[in-house]
Design a protein around this motif. Structure first.
Motif, PDB file in Angstrom:
ATOM      1  N   LEU A  36      -7.911  10.597  -5.918  1.00 16.77           N
ATOM      2  CA  LEU A  36      -8.333   9.468  -6.719  1.00 16.77           C
ATOM      3  C   LEU A  36      -7.138   8.558  -6.931  1.00 16.77           C
ATOM      4  N   ASN A  37      -7.213   7.340  -6.403  1.00 17.34           N
ATOM      5  CA  ASN A  37      -6.143   6.367  -6.554  1.00 17.34           C
ATOM      6  C   ASN A  37      -6.694   5.182  -7.331  1.00 17.34           C
ATOM      7  N   MET A  38      -6.516   5.213  -8.638  1.00 19.49           N
ATOM      8  CA  MET A  38      -7.080   4.174  -9.496  1.00 19.49           C
ATOM      9  C   MET A  38      -6.265   2.890  -9.476  1.00 19.49           C
ATOM     10  N   TRP A  39      -5.010   2.937  -9.040  1.00 19.53           N
ATOM     11  CA  TRP A  39      -4.138   1.762  -9.041  1.00 19.53           C
ATOM     12  C   TRP A  39      -3.626   1.492  -7.637  1.00 19.53           C
ATOM     13  N   PRO A  40      -4.418   0.849  -6.780  1.00 17.48           N
ATOM     14  CA  PRO A  40      -3.983   0.642  -5.402  1.00 17.48           C
ATOM     15  C   PRO A  40      -2.770  -0.264  -5.263  1.00 17.48           C
ATOM     16  N   MET A  41      -2.461  -1.085  -6.266  1.00 20.51           N
ATOM     17  CA  MET A  41      -1.302  -1.963  -6.188  1.00 20.51           C
ATOM     18  C   MET A  41      -0.139  -1.408  -6.997  1.00 20.51           C
ATOM     19  N   SER A  42      -0.048  -0.110  -7.101  1.00 25.74           N
ATOM     20  CA  SER A  42       0.989   0.495  -7.934  1.00 25.74           C
ATOM     21  C   SER A  42       2.360   0.374  -7.279  1.00 25.74           C
ATOM     22  N   PHE A  80       4.875  -6.438   7.588  1.00 23.27           N
ATOM     23  CA  PHE A  80       5.427  -7.460   6.710  1.00 23.27           C
ATOM     24  C   PHE A  80       5.645  -8.788   7.427  1.00 23.27           C
ATOM     25  N   ASP A  81       5.124  -8.943   8.645  1.00 22.15           N
ATOM     26  CA  ASP A  81       5.248 -10.213   9.352  1.00 22.15           C
ATOM     27  C   ASP A  81       4.521 -11.298   8.564  1.00 22.15           C
ATOM     28  N   CYS A  82       5.067 -12.491   8.591  1.00 20.48           N
ATOM     29  CA  CYS A  82       4.509 -13.658   7.909  1.00 20.48           C
ATOM     30  C   CYS A  82       4.385 -13.437   6.403  1.00 20.48           C
ATOM     31  N   GLY A  83       5.528 -13.376   5.778  1.00 18.03           N
ATOM     32  CA  GLY A  83       5.556 -13.243   4.327  1.00 18.03           C
ATOM     33  C   GLY A  83       6.631 -14.132   3.739  1.00 18.03           C
ATOM     34  N   ASP A  84       6.856 -13.958   2.461  1.00 18.41           N
ATOM     35  CA  ASP A  84       7.859 -14.735   1.741  1.00 18.41           C
ATOM     36  C   ASP A  84       9.062 -13.853   1.440  1.00 18.41           C
ATOM     37  N   LEU A  85      10.244 -14.391   1.704  1.00 15.46           N
ATOM     38  CA  LEU A  85      11.504 -13.669   1.519  1.00 15.46           C
ATOM     39  C   LEU A  85      12.238 -14.250   0.316  1.00 15.46           C
ATOM     40  N   TYR A  86      12.667 -13.381  -0.581  1.00 17.24           N
ATOM     41  CA  TYR A  86      13.412 -13.792  -1.770  1.00 17.24           C
ATOM     42  C   TYR A  86      14.737 -13.040  -1.813  1.00 17.24           C
ATOM     43  N   VAL A  87      15.823 -13.778  -2.015  1.00 14.04           N
ATOM     44  CA  VAL A  87      17.152 -13.184  -2.140  1.00 14.04           C
ATOM     45  C   VAL A  87      17.698 -13.598  -3.501  1.00 14.04           C
ATOM     46  N   THR A  88      18.048 -12.606  -4.316  1.00 13.21           N
ATOM     47  CA  THR A  88      18.532 -12.866  -5.666  1.00 13.21           C
ATOM     48  C   THR A  88      19.843 -12.147  -5.879  1.00 13.21           C
ATOM     49  N   ILE A  89      20.804 -12.835  -6.475  1.00 10.98           N
ATOM     50  CA  ILE A  89      22.084 -12.219  -6.844  1.00 10.98           C
ATOM     51  C   ILE A  89      22.131 -12.141  -8.360  1.00 10.98           C
ATOM     52  N   GLN A 141      -0.491  -9.692   2.497  1.00 11.34           N
ATOM     53  CA  GLN A 141      -1.378  -8.715   1.872  1.00 11.34           C
ATOM     54  C   GLN A 141      -0.826  -8.268   0.515  1.00 11.34           C
ATOM     55  N   LEU A 142       0.232  -8.957   0.042  1.00  9.92           N
ATOM     56  CA  LEU A 142       0.895  -8.706  -1.242  1.00  9.92           C
ATOM     57  C   LEU A 142       1.562  -7.337  -1.316  1.00  9.92           C
ATOM     58  N   LYS A 143       1.979  -6.821  -0.170  1.00  4.44           N
ATOM     59  CA  LYS A 143       2.826  -5.635  -0.155  1.00  4.44           C
ATOM     60  C   LYS A 143       4.263  -6.107  -0.341  1.00  4.44           C
ATOM     61  N   ASN A 144       5.084  -5.257  -0.905  1.00  9.35           N
ATOM     62  CA  ASN A 144       6.462  -5.629  -1.190  1.00  9.35           C
ATOM     63  C   ASN A 144       7.405  -4.596  -0.597  1.00  9.35           C
ATOM     64  N   ILE A 145       8.431  -5.090   0.068  1.00 10.41           N
ATOM     65  CA  ILE A 145       9.488  -4.214   0.568  1.00 10.41           C
ATOM     66  C   ILE A 145      10.801  -4.777   0.024  1.00 10.41           C
ATOM     67  N   SER A 146      11.676  -3.892  -0.415  1.00 13.11           N
ATOM     68  CA  SER A 146      12.862  -4.352  -1.126  1.00 13.11           C
ATOM     69  C   SER A 146      14.075  -3.503  -0.767  1.00 13.11           C
ATOM     70  N   ILE A 147      15.236  -4.133  -0.873  1.00 13.41           N
ATOM     71  CA  ILE A 147      16.515  -3.427  -0.693  1.00 13.41           C
ATOM     72  C   ILE A 147      17.546  -4.130  -1.545  1.00 13.41           C
ATOM     73  N   SER A 148      18.547  -3.394  -1.955  1.00 15.45           N
ATOM     74  CA  SER A 148      19.605  -4.004  -2.765  1.00 15.45           C
ATOM     75  C   SER A 148      20.959  -3.502  -2.289  1.00 15.45           C
ATOM     76  N   GLY A 149      21.989  -4.236  -2.666  1.00 14.55           N
ATOM     77  CA  GLY A 149      23.355  -3.871  -2.344  1.00 14.55           C
ATOM     78  C   GLY A 149      24.276  -4.434  -3.419  1.00 14.55           C
ATOM     79  N   THR A 150      25.492  -3.927  -3.459  1.00 14.61           N
ATOM     80  CA  THR A 150      26.457  -4.392  -4.458  1.00 14.61           C
ATOM     81  C   THR A 150      27.696  -4.923  -3.749  1.00 14.61           C
TER      82      THR A 150
END
Length: 154
Positions: A36-42, A80-89, A141-150
């Motif tokens: 049972l997956n009640m929150w598919p966008m978790s 993730f083809d054809c999506g929006d890319l955000y870079v934040t410092i 499809q509103l999926k999110n992939i993320s990575i960070s670095g310092t």
């Protein structure tokens, strides 16, 4: 007589719906390999941070105040083809946004290209300190992939 009609018209359908829904859910969950997956966008479903799926190219551990932070992004997941890319410092430890860049409609699978396409992320930081850079790719499809670095600025 009126209370009998209220029961038949309003309460009986509610009771039968709950009983029928419970029977269906019990039958579905009783089958193997079902959950049972009640929150598919978790958070756990939508966010990936595996270095094999996304990586930051060109991020150094240290910059001078006159040297711009220039990076590129490589994504190895074609979903993730054809999506929006955000870079934040961010300022490390304070969560204060220092700068942010948005690159929209980044379609990269056909050319196996490095992101951002036709542009570059380049920001000079003139205040010495420690910083965190976060890269987010949001698919159509509103999926999110993320990575960070310092990195640090001296």
């Amino acid at each position: 007589m009126a209370s009998g009609r209220v029961f038949v018209v309003f309460l009986l359908p509610v009771i039968l719906s709950v009983l029928f829904g419970s029977a269906v859910m019990a039958d579905i969950l009783d089958k193997p390999d079902r959950e049972l997956n009640m929150w598919p966008m978790s958070y756990s479903d939508g966010v990936l941070s595996h270095s094999s799926s996304i990586e930051i190219i060109g991020l150094s551990k240290q910059y001078s105040t006159s040297e711009p932070v220039e990076i590129q992004i490589k994504i190895n997941d074609s979903s993730f083809d054809c999506g929006d890319l955000y870079v934040t410092i961010y300022s490390a430890g304070k969560s204060d946004v220092i700068t942010q860049g948005g690159f929209f409609e980044q379609c990269f699978v056909k050319g196996n290209q490095i992101l951002p396409i036709g542009d570059k992320f380049s920001k000079a930081i003139d205040i010495p300190g420690n910083y965190e850079i976060v890269v987010d790719m949001v698919s159509k499809q509103l999926k999110n992939i993320s990575i960070s670095g310092t990195f640090s600025v001296k």
